[in-house]
Every structure is written in structure tokens, then in C-alpha cells.
Design a protein around this motif. Structure first.
Motif, mmCIF file in Angstrom:
data_model
loop_
_atom_site.group_PDB
_atom_site.id
_atom_site.type_symbol
_atom_site.label_atom_id
_atom_site.label_comp_id
_atom_site.label_asym_id
_atom_site.label_seq_id
_atom_site.Cartn_x
_atom_site.Cartn_y
_atom_site.Cartn_z
ATOM 1 N N ARG A 173 -4.967 0.287 -48.582
ATOM 2 C CA ARG A 173 -4.999 0.520 -47.138
ATOM 3 C C ARG A 173 -5.932 -0.450 -46.431
ATOM 4 N NH1 ARG A 173 -6.350 6.412 -45.443
ATOM 5 N NH2 ARG A 173 -5.821 5.516 -43.414
ATOM 6 N N TYR A 174 -7.151 -0.554 -46.932
ATOM 7 C CA TYR A 174 -8.152 -1.337 -46.212
ATOM 8 C C TYR A 174 -8.332 -2.754 -46.760
ATOM 9 C CZ TYR A 174 -9.136 3.244 -44.322
ATOM 10 O OH TYR A 174 -9.018 4.459 -43.698
ATOM 11 N N GLY A 175 -7.856 -2.981 -47.981
ATOM 12 C CA GLY A 175 -7.911 -4.332 -48.532
ATOM 13 C C GLY A 175 -6.692 -5.125 -48.129
ATOM 14 N N VAL A 176 -5.530 -4.734 -48.681
ATOM 15 C CA VAL A 176 -4.283 -5.425 -48.349
ATOM 16 C C VAL A 176 -3.930 -5.225 -46.877
ATOM 17 C CG1 VAL A 176 -1.827 -5.628 -48.882
ATOM 18 C CG2 VAL A 176 -3.461 -5.144 -50.720
ATOM 19 N N GLY A 177 -4.010 -3.968 -46.428
ATOM 20 C CA GLY A 177 -3.698 -3.700 -45.020
ATOM 21 C C GLY A 177 -4.637 -4.422 -44.072
ATOM 22 N N GLY A 178 -5.907 -4.514 -44.463
ATOM 23 C CA GLY A 178 -6.875 -5.214 -43.621
ATOM 24 C C GLY A 178 -6.564 -6.690 -43.466
ATOM 25 N N VAL A 179 -6.064 -7.297 -44.534
ATOM 26 C CA VAL A 179 -5.647 -8.700 -44.454
ATOM 27 C C VAL A 179 -4.515 -8.852 -43.439
ATOM 28 C CG1 VAL A 179 -4.561 -10.597 -45.722
ATOM 29 C CG2 VAL A 179 -6.403 -9.273 -46.777
ATOM 30 N N GLY A 180 -3.580 -7.896 -43.471
ATOM 31 C CA GLY A 180 -2.490 -7.922 -42.499
ATOM 32 C C GLY A 180 -2.988 -7.781 -41.076
ATOM 33 N N VAL A 181 -3.966 -6.890 -40.869
ATOM 34 C CA VAL A 181 -4.547 -6.713 -39.530
ATOM 35 C C VAL A 181 -5.199 -8.012 -39.061
ATOM 36 C CG1 VAL A 181 -6.350 -5.538 -38.214
ATOM 37 C CG2 VAL A 181 -4.884 -4.233 -39.762
ATOM 38 N N ALA A 182 -5.959 -8.654 -39.948
ATOM 39 C CA ALA A 182 -6.654 -9.897 -39.586
ATOM 40 C C ALA A 182 -5.660 -11.013 -39.255
ATOM 41 C CB ALA A 182 -7.576 -10.324 -40.723
ATOM 42 N N ALA A 183 -4.620 -11.141 -40.089
ATOM 43 C CA ALA A 183 -3.622 -12.192 -39.851
ATOM 44 C C ALA A 183 -2.857 -11.935 -38.559
ATOM 45 C CB ALA A 183 -2.654 -12.273 -41.033
ATOM 46 N N GLY A 184 -2.487 -10.673 -38.328
ATOM 47 C CA GLY A 184 -1.782 -10.333 -37.099
ATOM 48 C C GLY A 184 -2.640 -10.563 -35.874
ATOM 49 N N ALA A 185 -3.929 -10.222 -35.969
ATOM 50 C CA ALA A 185 -4.842 -10.426 -34.845
ATOM 51 C C ALA A 185 -4.992 -11.902 -34.518
ATOM 52 C CB ALA A 185 -6.205 -9.810 -35.161
ATOM 53 N N ALA A 186 -5.087 -12.732 -35.565
ATOM 54 C CA ALA A 186 -5.223 -14.174 -35.343
ATOM 55 C C ALA A 186 -3.995 -14.739 -34.629
ATOM 56 C CB ALA A 186 -5.439 -14.884 -36.677
ATOM 57 N N ALA A 187 -2.818 -14.310 -35.074
ATOM 58 C CA ALA A 187 -1.583 -14.787 -34.433
ATOM 59 C C ALA A 187 -1.488 -14.293 -33.001
ATOM 60 C CB ALA A 187 -0.368 -14.321 -35.237
ATOM 61 N N TRP A 188 -1.895 -13.046 -32.778
ATOM 62 C CA TRP A 188 -1.815 -12.465 -31.440
ATOM 63 C C TRP A 188 -2.788 -13.157 -30.493
ATOM 64 C CZ3 TRP A 188 -4.886 -8.765 -28.522
ATOM 65 C CH2 TRP A 188 -4.191 -8.218 -27.446
ATOM 66 N N ILE A 189 -3.970 -13.506 -30.996
ATOM 67 C CA ILE A 189 -4.941 -14.238 -30.179
ATOM 68 C C ILE A 189 -4.422 -15.629 -29.828
ATOM 69 C CG2 ILE A 189 -7.231 -15.322 -30.256
ATOM 70 C CD1 ILE A 189 -8.149 -12.863 -31.895
#
Length: 209
Positions: A173-189
Motif C-alpha cells: 500500500r505505502y511502498g508500491v502505492g506510494g511510488v505511484g502517488v509520487a509519479a502521478g503527482a510529478a506528472a500532474w505538476i
């Protein structure tokens, strides 16, 4: 190719692109402020409301830009269908945000619609910019950025969704999912920056005229 060949409608679309860039930047800032200040305190969600209202207008401002960029794609049945699908997704995303701000739609439903709209737009960004990269008639920096944003979001969104699955182990949840959150945030920014660059290209020296 470093610059676009001008076609009718470019300068009008440039104005919308700059508006979308500004609205997107405000959206990024207010969402960050909401999670930093309001979520830990459980409200009141002033930044959140501003973010929702900004997102609604952003989706509308994006439509003329997407249409103008789409005019540079080879015209096929699939391309025409994709154009109307992405425009419909922008309209749906805008409507869901407006309804959320006016309290006519609940947060979960609005979020689901907004994420679906973002996914469709990401798919358009990926496929359209892949085609534009191959055509050679489009600025490569803009095409590469659009391609990267679309591809990153399409991969990141389902991975980020793992953070909401309580049955999964915490490291997923917080390892793999966190990577997804970070990558999505970078693209969204990066998304508002793409609109800023698109405004410069579509404007053809608009501010100097």
C-alpha cells in the motif's frame, strides 16, 4: 522541429493555453495547501474548494487547446472519435467539480468522475503526442513532455490506487502505492507547464504583437 507552422485558431488557443497553465498552477498550489494544512485538521476546506473550482474552469480552458493541437494529427476515424471522447471527458470533469463546489454531488462521486476524466485525457496526451513525435511536424520538446505526462499518469493512477486497498500488506500500500502517488503527482505538476509551453508555441510571438 522547434516551432509550429501557424494555422487559423492558433492565437486564440494560445490564450486558453496560458489560462489553463495559470489555473493548473493554482490547482497544484491549493491541492498541496489542502493536504498540508486542512486535511490534518479535518477542515475547513477552503483550499480544497478553491482547488475544485479552479479544476472546473481548467477543464473548460483546456478544450480549445486540445482541439487545436488535435488539428495537427492525421485525420482518421479513430482520431476523430478520440477527439470527441477527450472533449467529453473535459466537460464531465468540469461538471463534476462545479457540482461538488455547489454541493450537488458528493466528494467520492466527484472524485471518481474527475479521475476518470484525467485518465482519458492522459490517454489522449500519450497517443496524440506519440503520433506527433513520429510526424516530425511538431515541436519535439512539447511532444516529449506531453507523451511523458500521459504515459506517467496512465501507469501511476492504478498503482496509486493500491494505497486505498486496506486488505493489502502495508509495504504494498505505502511502498508500491506510494511510488505511484509520487509519479502521478510529478506528472500532474508538469501538466500546467505543458500548457504554458503550448501557449508559447501556439501564440507565435503573440505577446510581441
Amino acid at each position: 522541429m522547434d516551432a509550429l507552422i501557424e494555422i487559423p485558431g492558433d492565437r486564440t488557443a494560445a490564450r486558453f493555453a496560458y489560462a489553463a497553465a495559470g489555473l493548473g498552477a493554482v490547482g497544484v498550489a491549493t491541492l498541496g495547501a489542502m493536504f498540508a494544512v486542512e486535511v490534518p485538521r479535518n477542515g475547513p476546506y477552503v483550499f480544497g474548494t478553491i482547488n475544485d473550482a479552479t479544476g472546473a474552469v481548467f477543464n473548460l480552458a483546456a478544450i480549445p487547446v486540445i482541439l487545436q493541437v488535435h488539428r495537427r494529427l492525421p485525420r482518421t476515424g479513430a482520431s476523430d472519435a478520440g477527439k470527441w471522447v477527450v472533449i467529453a471527458s473535459c466537460a464531465a470533469g468540469s461538471a463534476s467539480s462545479f457540482l461538488l463546489v455547489s454541493r450537488q454531488l458528493d466528494f467520492k462521486s466527484s472524485t471518481a468522475i474527475s479521475v476518470a476524466a484525467m485518465t482519458v485525457q492522459a490517454g489522449w496526451f500519450l497517443l496524440a503526442h506519440r503520433e506527433l513525435l513520429a510526424s516530425g511536424g511538431y515541436p519535439r520538446k512539447l511532444a516529449r513532455l506531453g507523451h511523458a505526462i500521459g504515459g506517467s499518469l496512465l501507469v501511476a493512477l492504478p498503482v496509486a490506487a493500491l494505497t486505498a486497498v486496506e486488505q493489502l500488506p502495508r509495504w504494498i500500500r505505502y511502498g508500491v502505492g506510494g511510488v505511484g502517488v509520487a509519479a502521478g503527482a510529478a506528472a500532474w505538476i508538469a501538466w500546467p507547464y505543458w500548457y504554458f509551453l503550448a501557449g508559447r508555441q501556439l501564440g507565435h510571438g503573440l505577446r510581441q504583437r
